[in-house]
Enzyme design. Structure first.
Site, PDB file in Angstrom:
ATOM      1  N   ASP A  25       0.820  -1.218   0.000  1.00 14.05           N
ATOM      2  CA  ASP A  25       0.000   0.000   0.000  1.00 14.05           C
ATOM      3  C   ASP A  25       0.855   1.269   0.000  1.00 14.05           C
ATOM      4  O   ASP A  25       0.698   2.136   0.862  1.00 14.05           O
ATOM      5  CB  ASP A  25      -0.926   0.019   1.214  1.00 14.05           C
ATOM      6  CG  ASP A  25      -1.653  -1.299   1.412  1.00 14.05           C
ATOM      7  OD1 ASP A  25      -2.127  -1.861   0.418  1.00 14.05           O
ATOM      8  OD2 ASP A  25      -1.746  -1.762   2.563  1.00 14.05           O
ATOM      9  N   GLU A 194     -11.574   1.040  -2.324  1.00 17.23           N
ATOM     10  CA  GLU A 194     -10.815   1.305  -1.096  1.00 17.23           C
ATOM     11  C   GLU A 194      -9.570   2.120  -1.448  1.00 17.23           C
ATOM     12  O   GLU A 194      -9.412   2.601  -2.556  1.00 17.23           O
ATOM     13  CB  GLU A 194     -10.418  -0.021  -0.427  1.00 17.23           C
ATOM     14  CG  GLU A 194      -9.604  -0.942  -1.333  1.00 17.23           C
ATOM     15  CD  GLU A 194      -9.366  -2.308  -0.751  1.00 17.23           C
ATOM     16  OE1 GLU A 194      -9.749  -2.532   0.421  1.00 17.23           O
ATOM     17  OE2 GLU A 194      -8.803  -3.169  -1.447  1.00 17.23           O
TER      18      GLU A 194
END
Length: 510
Positions: A25, A194
């Site tokens: 991420d 997301e």
């Protein structure tokens, strides 16, 4: 220091991934001529790794931003699927800012005047279950500050939507109750929306957000003239005809010369989420086009930036003065006295007494680092200095399943070489090979050879050369974390100190 993988091909081009380890991420920011990147660290400590580059290709690990627990009640046991999820890294008002979501606690932020710190203690900006992937925006056009975040269904029962807030400029208070600014259920074909990153560009509010799931998803871009919407959307990066599955979730950065680039991850099973660098441009309609016409590149000319030395995060460690390098993290903690400083080289690890030593996945005093490349050989020296019966120390591949090789002190006082493993569903380890006595001083060299597909071969040298041990072990990830190399020292429960183990000369070679 050896580096098992470098992305810079030395001819003006680079190859992907630019970071072959599990830097999950990623988010990136430019300050002047310097680029900084952070990534998820989940429950490991220290958390929030900080990487630096001047050309977006050659990266060095320069430290960590999170050394304190987010709350006083944070558990000391490993939280392999909790902790720091999908941080955002920004620079505003002369300070660096990192926001992240802990799915069990809420949205936190820290800040610092310099990337190397000191960083503030975590501030809980928004409490709640399932609040993840936050990203702030200080809007230079209006002077307003905003925050967007996503939702984890595992904690909240909610997913596939993004919630926006107005925020105080000091990043410490939300100024409203929040509003859903994008509902992925209303976008045909989009699911698991997301990881939003919030930007202002060309008069638009932009949300760069992945959808479609970690293994198979894509990168979306959404834009609106107003922060609270409505937003229009477009897929701007997908696998297409390439072999890069799920290319998504990352950050956009612009060079001083106005070139645009996008850094994102690709999930590679036991290797974790590796980081790719994609060129980016804007089409005539004002939408970003990432990669080669919306598909990932494998080899590409480097950014038009000053040449830099070829480098990558360091993996080797001689443990000078008994200290481990930045590449290592504890699976929890760390606890006082887990290592012992000394004047020489080598990590003097305390054999911590625990009732969980039969399952390394539940042990806190395990020192881990990422897999460094698709294929490599890792070697470390070990001497067990504990006289406690049942004390053991070893070198492991750790994930939802694990395997380790090392030394154990037996009840008769002897030291034996042991090799053990546990399958994903197993609650305790079992023998992977027959144990054998270690002659002489009780020192051993341990080796793990990782080949394509994260297949791991264990071997040991007890004085007569390296000899293979057991069968090939197929590494697997933890739930959100790639498999990791691990060092540990434990002893059975008891009242008296259990002594130490000395790890020395850790090396990785491709």
């Amino acid at each position: 220091m050896s580096r098992a993988w470098t992305a810079d091909l030395g001819d003006g081009t680079y190859r992907n991934p630019v970071l072959a380890g599990d830097w999950s991420d990623p988010d990136v920011v430019r300050v002047g001529e310097d680029y900084y990147l952070t990534a998820s660290s989940f429950g490991r400590r220290p958390g929030l790794p900080l990487l630096h580059s001047r050309d977006l290709v050659n990266w060095s690990l320069i430290g960590h931003a999170l050394h304190h627990p987010a709350t006083d009640g944070e558990p000391a046991a490993p939280r392999h699927d909790g902790g720091v999820w999908a941080p955002s890294l920004r620079h505003s008002g002369g300070r660096f800012w990192i926001f992240w979501g802990d799915p069990d606690q809420g949205v936190h932020q820290i800040s610092a005047p310099d990337i190397r710190g000191p960083w503030t203690r975590p501030h809980l900006l928004k409490a709640g279950k399932g609040l993840i992937d936050p990203c702030p925006l200080w809007d230079g056009e209006s002077g307003e500050a905003y925050l967007v975040h996503a939702w984890a269904k595992s904690r909240s029962g909610v997913k596939n939507r993004l919630t926006g807030h107005r925020m105080s400029p000091d990043g410490r208070t939300l100024l409203d109750g929040g509003k859903v600014i994008v509902d992925g259920d209303l976008i045909p074909g989009w699911f698991t929306l997301e990881g939003p990153k919030l930007y202002r560009h060309d008069g638009w509010f932009w949300v760069f957000a992945p959808a479609g799931g970690v293994e198979t998803g894509w990168q979306g871009a959404l834009r609106s003239r107003e922060f609270f919407g409505p937003y229009e959307e477009k897929v701007v990066l997908r696998q297409g005809e390439t072999d890069v599955n799920g290319p998504h979730q990352g950050g956009w950065v612009r060079t001083p010369a106005g070139q645009d680039w996008f850094l994102h991850f690709q999930a590679r099973g036991a290797y974790g989420r590796v980081v790719h660098l994609q060129p980016m441009r804007w089409d005539d309609a004002g939408w970003p086009v990432i990669g080669d016409a919306g598909e990932p590149v494998s080899v590409h000319p480097k950014p038009d930036l000053p040449p830099q030395p070829v480098t990558a995060p360091v993996a080797d460690d001689r443990f000078p003065g008994g200290r481990h390098g930045r590449q290592w993290q504890w699976t929890a903690g760390p606890g006082t006295g887990w290592t012992v400083p000394h004047s020489g080289d080598g990590l003097l690890a305390t054999c911590v007494r625990t009732g969980h030593a039969h399952d390394l996945r539940t042990v806190a005093n395990v020192l881990v680092q990422r897999f460094a490349a698709p294929g490599f050989t890792a070697t470390v020296g070990l001497a067990l200095r504990s006289r406690a019966s049942g004390a053991k120390a070893g070198f492991a591949v750790l994930g939802d399943a694990f395997s380790w090789i090392g030394l154990e002190r037996k009840a008769d006082g002897g030291v034996r070489l042991v090799h053990r493993y546990a399958e994903e569903a197993a609650e305790r380890e079992r023998d992977a090979a027959y144990s054998r006595p270690v002659p002489g001083t009780g020192r051993v060299r341990l080796r793990i050879e990782v080949s394509a597909g994260a297949r791991c071969r264990f071997s040991a040298d007890t004085g007569d050369g390296f000899r293979p041990s057991g069968e090939v072990f197929a590494a697997v990830p933890w739930r959100w974390v790639g498999a990791q190399l691990a060092l540990f020292a434990t002893a059975p429960p008891g009242a008296r100190p259990a002594g130490t183990a000395l790890f020395s000369d850790f090396r990785i070679n491709a």
